[in-house]
Design an enzyme around this catalytic site. Structure first.
Site, PDB file in Angstrom:
ATOM      1  N   ASN A 188      43.466 -50.603  84.543  1.00  0.00           N
ATOM      2  CA  ASN A 188      43.967 -51.836  85.449  1.00  0.00           C
ATOM      3  C   ASN A 188      45.042 -50.625  86.353  1.00  0.00           C
ATOM      4  OD1 ASN A 188      45.990 -53.013  86.160  1.00  0.00           O
ATOM      5  ND2 ASN A 188      47.127 -53.141  84.649  1.00  0.00           N
ATOM      6  N   TRP A 189      43.680 -51.286  87.450  1.00  0.00           N
ATOM      7  CA  TRP A 189      44.380 -50.407  88.787  1.00  0.00           C
ATOM      8  C   TRP A 189      45.640 -51.061  89.673  1.00  0.00           C
ATOM      9  CZ3 TRP A 189      39.007 -49.674  91.145  1.00  0.00           C
ATOM     10  CH2 TRP A 189      37.997 -48.736  90.431  1.00  0.00           C
ATOM     11  N   LYS A 190      46.139 -52.083  89.032  1.00  0.00           N
ATOM     12  CA  LYS A 190      47.291 -53.063  89.713  1.00  0.00           C
ATOM     13  C   LYS A 190      47.073 -53.236  90.809  1.00  0.00           C
ATOM     14  CE  LYS A 190      49.638 -50.798  85.814  1.00  0.00           C
ATOM     15  NZ  LYS A 190      50.840 -50.167  84.827  1.00  0.00           N
TER      16      LYS A 190
ATOM     17  N   GLU B 210      51.228 -52.921  74.310  1.00  0.00           N
ATOM     18  CA  GLU B 210      52.067 -51.858  75.696  1.00  0.00           C
ATOM     19  C   GLU B 210      53.367 -51.475  75.594  1.00  0.00           C
ATOM     20  OE1 GLU B 210      49.339 -50.937  78.832  1.00  0.00           O
ATOM     21  OE2 GLU B 210      50.286 -52.940  79.279  1.00  0.00           O
TER      22      GLU B 210
ATOM     23  N   SER C 175      51.408 -44.871  79.415  1.00  0.00           N
ATOM     24  CA  SER C 175      50.888 -43.383  80.173  1.00  0.00           C
ATOM     25  C   SER C 175      49.530 -42.504  79.403  1.00  0.00           C
ATOM     26  CB  SER C 175      52.565 -42.672  80.489  1.00  0.00           C
ATOM     27  OG  SER C 175      53.184 -42.864  80.401  1.00  0.00           O
TER      28      SER C 175
ATOM     29  N   HIS D  64      50.706 -59.201  80.963  1.00  0.00           N
ATOM     30  CA  HIS D  64      50.986 -57.502  81.153  1.00  0.00           C
ATOM     31  C   HIS D  64      52.915 -57.716  81.594  1.00  0.00           C
ATOM     32  CE1 HIS D  64      51.375 -54.245  82.760  1.00  0.00           C
ATOM     33  NE2 HIS D  64      50.559 -52.829  82.554  1.00  0.00           N
TER      34      HIS D  64
ATOM     35  N   GLY E 108      46.265 -47.638  83.141  1.00  0.00           N
ATOM     36  CA  GLY E 108      47.023 -47.672  84.737  1.00  0.00           C
ATOM     37  C   GLY E 108      46.848 -46.705  85.328  1.00  0.00           C
ATOM     38  N   GLY E 109      47.952 -45.495  86.004  1.00  0.00           N
ATOM     39  CA  GLY E 109      47.770 -44.351  86.453  1.00  0.00           C
ATOM     40  C   GLY E 109      47.017 -43.420  86.746  1.00  0.00           C
TER      41      GLY E 109
ATOM     42  N   GLU F 149      54.227 -56.270  83.681  1.00  0.00           N
ATOM     43  CA  GLU F 149      54.254 -56.583  85.258  1.00  0.00           C
ATOM     44  C   GLU F 149      53.976 -57.966  85.499  1.00  0.00           C
ATOM     45  OE1 GLU F 149      51.878 -53.781  86.755  1.00  0.00           O
ATOM     46  OE2 GLU F 149      53.657 -51.701  85.733  1.00  0.00           O
TER      47      GLU F 149
ATOM     48  N   GLY G 213      53.852 -46.098  82.188  1.00  0.00           N
ATOM     49  CA  GLY G 213      54.215 -45.085  84.293  1.00  0.00           C
ATOM     50  C   GLY G 213      55.274 -44.730  84.144  1.00  0.00           C
TER      51      GLY G 213
END
Ligand code: PGA
Length: 265
Positions: free
Chosen positions: A9-11, A182, A228, A97, A249-250, A99, A188
């Site tokens: 997930n590159w956001k 999640e 994470s 998600h 993600g990150g 976010e 994050g």
């Protein structure tokens, strides 16, 4: 035996050119054959989707969307429909998600702007239905905030998100379904959920899914863990009996690190 699934997930990261470089770097590092025992999906920002989809065309890596709108077309400024995703061979889409629900573990936007994100269980359900109708696999995300966990509401929150997101669906229409557990506090933040606890929640999710759709559907549901995930913890997380892979993600922004996570699955 459920096939592993690792989703990047590159956001809101990477221009189209940067996205292309990241895909090329990743493809060079991981030579995934069509019969590989792991499915890999990359979810870039919408504007990079055409480029990423084109670059992945002759690979077994699939492209995913980070969200979707549930209507086909019309006066919905700023939205993207499932039909538009079909055009670029989008195979998966994230829904719910934290976010896009407006729930942040590490708040980087003013509280007063949270309503802007504001996905609800009802709109999550509409999105799931629209995706299924267009043969795009939904990856339904659920998870509790730190405050909800502290209040002992983890199970209640996750159950409510599942019940709302899956409302009214029948086993004949769910297809190949994925749910990502999640915990919002783990996203994050570097505070990865303990593997045994993530497995306990994944088992609960599988059992709630089986209650609604039957034992067979519960057995074939892929439950991912997200929050994470790093190459240093992915092997332990993915080896849990109810965790079938990860939503990353990150760590997915670095092709080398993401390839290590994929290989560890
Ligand atoms: P993270 O994000 O890996 O950066 O914690 C995961 C996600 O939000 O899907």
């Amino acid at each position: 035996m459920r096939k592993r699934l690792v989703v990047a997930n590159w956001k809101m990261n990477f221009t189209s050119a940067q996205a292309a470089a990241a895909v090329e770097g990743f493809v060079r590092l991981v030579d995934l054959k069509a019969d590989a025992d792991v499915d890999v999906v990359i979810c870039p920002p919408f504007l990079s989707l055409p480029k990423v989809s084109e670059l992945l065309r002759n690979t077994s890596i699939r492209v995913g969307a980070q969200t979707v709108f549930w209507m086909e077309y019309g006066a919905y400024t700023g939205q993207v429909s499932p039909t538009m995703l079909n055009e670029f061979r989008v195979a998966y889409a994230l829904v719910g998600h934290s976010e896009t629900r407006g729930r942040f573990g590490k708040l980087e936007v003013p509280v007063s702007t949270l309503g802007y994100f504001a996905e609800s269980d009802e709109t999550v359900n509409l999105k799931v239905r629209a995706l299924l109708f267009h043969a795009i696999h939904p990856i339904l995300c659920v998870g509790e905030t730190a405050e909800e966990r502290d209040r002992g509401e983890t199970e209640v929150v996750v159950r409510r998100q599942l019940t709302g997101g899956l409302a009214g669906l029948d086993v004949s229409e769910i297809g190949e379904f994925c749910i990502a557990y999640e915990p919002v506090w783990a996203i994050g933040t570097g505070n990865t959920c303990d593997a045994a606890e993530a497995n306990r929640m994944a088992e609960m999710i599988r059992s709630l899914f089986a209650d609604q759709f039957g034992t067979e559907a519960g057995e074939s549901l892929r439950v991912l863990y997200g929050g994470s995930v790093r190459s240093s913890n992915s092997a332990e997380l993915f080896s849990q009996p109810h965790i079938d892979g990860g939503l990353v993600g990150g760590a997915s922004l670095d092709p080398q690190e993401f390839s290590r996570i994929v290989v560890s699955s």
